[in-house]
Design a protein around this motif. Sequence first.
Motif, short mmCIF file in Angstrom:
data_model
loop_
_atom_site.label_atom_id
_atom_site.label_comp_id
_atom_site.label_asym_id
_atom_site.label_seq_id
_atom_site.Cartn_x
_atom_site.Cartn_y
_atom_site.Cartn_z
N LEU A 100 0.70 -1.27 0.18
CA LEU A 100 0.03 -0.05 0.02
C LEU A 100 0.82 1.27 0.04
CD1 LEU A 100 -2.93 1.38 0.28
CD2 LEU A 100 -2.37 1.23 2.93
N LEU A 101 1.77 1.26 0.81
CA LEU A 101 2.59 2.30 0.94
C LEU A 101 3.45 2.67 -0.27
CD1 LEU A 101 3.80 2.51 4.75
CD2 LEU A 101 1.96 4.04 3.66
N SER A 102 4.28 1.59 -0.74
CA SER A 102 5.11 1.52 -2.14
C SER A 102 4.06 2.05 -3.22
CB SER A 102 5.59 0.15 -2.27
OG SER A 102 6.27 -0.49 -1.40
N ILE A 103 2.92 1.70 -3.62
CA ILE A 103 2.08 2.24 -4.63
C ILE A 103 1.63 3.70 -4.20
CG2 ILE A 103 -0.16 1.95 -5.74
CD1 ILE A 103 0.23 -1.04 -5.27
N ALA A 104 1.06 3.86 -3.05
CA ALA A 104 0.65 5.22 -2.51
C ALA A 104 1.79 6.46 -2.62
CB ALA A 104 -0.36 5.08 -1.28
N GLN A 105 2.77 6.02 -2.16
CA GLN A 105 4.02 7.00 -1.97
C GLN A 105 4.77 7.31 -3.20
OE1 GLN A 105 2.51 8.61 0.79
NE2 GLN A 105 4.60 8.93 0.99
N MET A 106 4.14 7.11 -4.47
CA MET A 106 4.80 7.42 -5.72
C MET A 106 5.38 8.77 -5.65
SD MET A 106 5.49 4.81 -7.94
CE MET A 106 5.65 5.94 -9.36
#
Length: 264
Positions: free
Chosen positions: A190-196
Amino acid sequence: MLAKGDFGRALRAVGETEPGGGAEGMEARGRPLETGGRIGREPRRRVRGEPYGSLARPVFRRRQRPGMGNVSEASMFFRGDDDMADATRPQAAPQVGIVLGSDSDLPIIRPAVAVLEELGLAYELVIASAHRTPARVAQYAATAEERGLEVIIAVAGGAAHLPGVLAAGTVLPVIGVPAGGSILGGMDALLSIAQMPGGVPVACTGINNGKNAALLAAAILAVKYPELREKLKAYRQRQAEEVDAKNERLRQLGVESYLEQYLR
């Protein structure tokens, strides 16, 4: 190319055991797209043996994976065609591209497939890893627009680089679905995708929420296609009616009877 029912076999291969449905339920729901079902586009006739796009690979290589038994592994395009042997039937070219980082993501994307088919949106489904098959992922992104895709959905877990790598290779909108199978329960994905980083956006759904990814893809396309916009409005109306029906049942039955009849 996956023929009718192969999605169900893929789900069985990765051990999908959802209560009340399972792989057999997906086969039942794996209904074909109607002839000419692509929103806003004219269908073309498919020649026997022709792949959808230049990235198609042979379907299903059986191999043994330690601890998982026989697993069907493939780089595959899936569409809801009910008879791939019928070379004369017009087939709609895909509008939505779905990329899975692993075959274990198939159960997550199953609700998305059901939504896309209900709304009449043509799609393709491929397994490609940002880390294990980086060249193929880059090629997929680079050729997506010229192949007619308009939105991409990418499912990935762990470090979850797949949606971002795809977004870096195309200006098409990319929707990331974090997979929750990691040791951190999907929070890492979740954080990997949301924090682009700024400059290369990726939309992000909730963990394992393939259904919302398909609905968001449809909403993006509905800006362009009025017919699809009306279908989405009807979909929302059906949801409201279902909630109203549940409320009325609860009013008539009471808590214990409702639980006994519908939730146990």
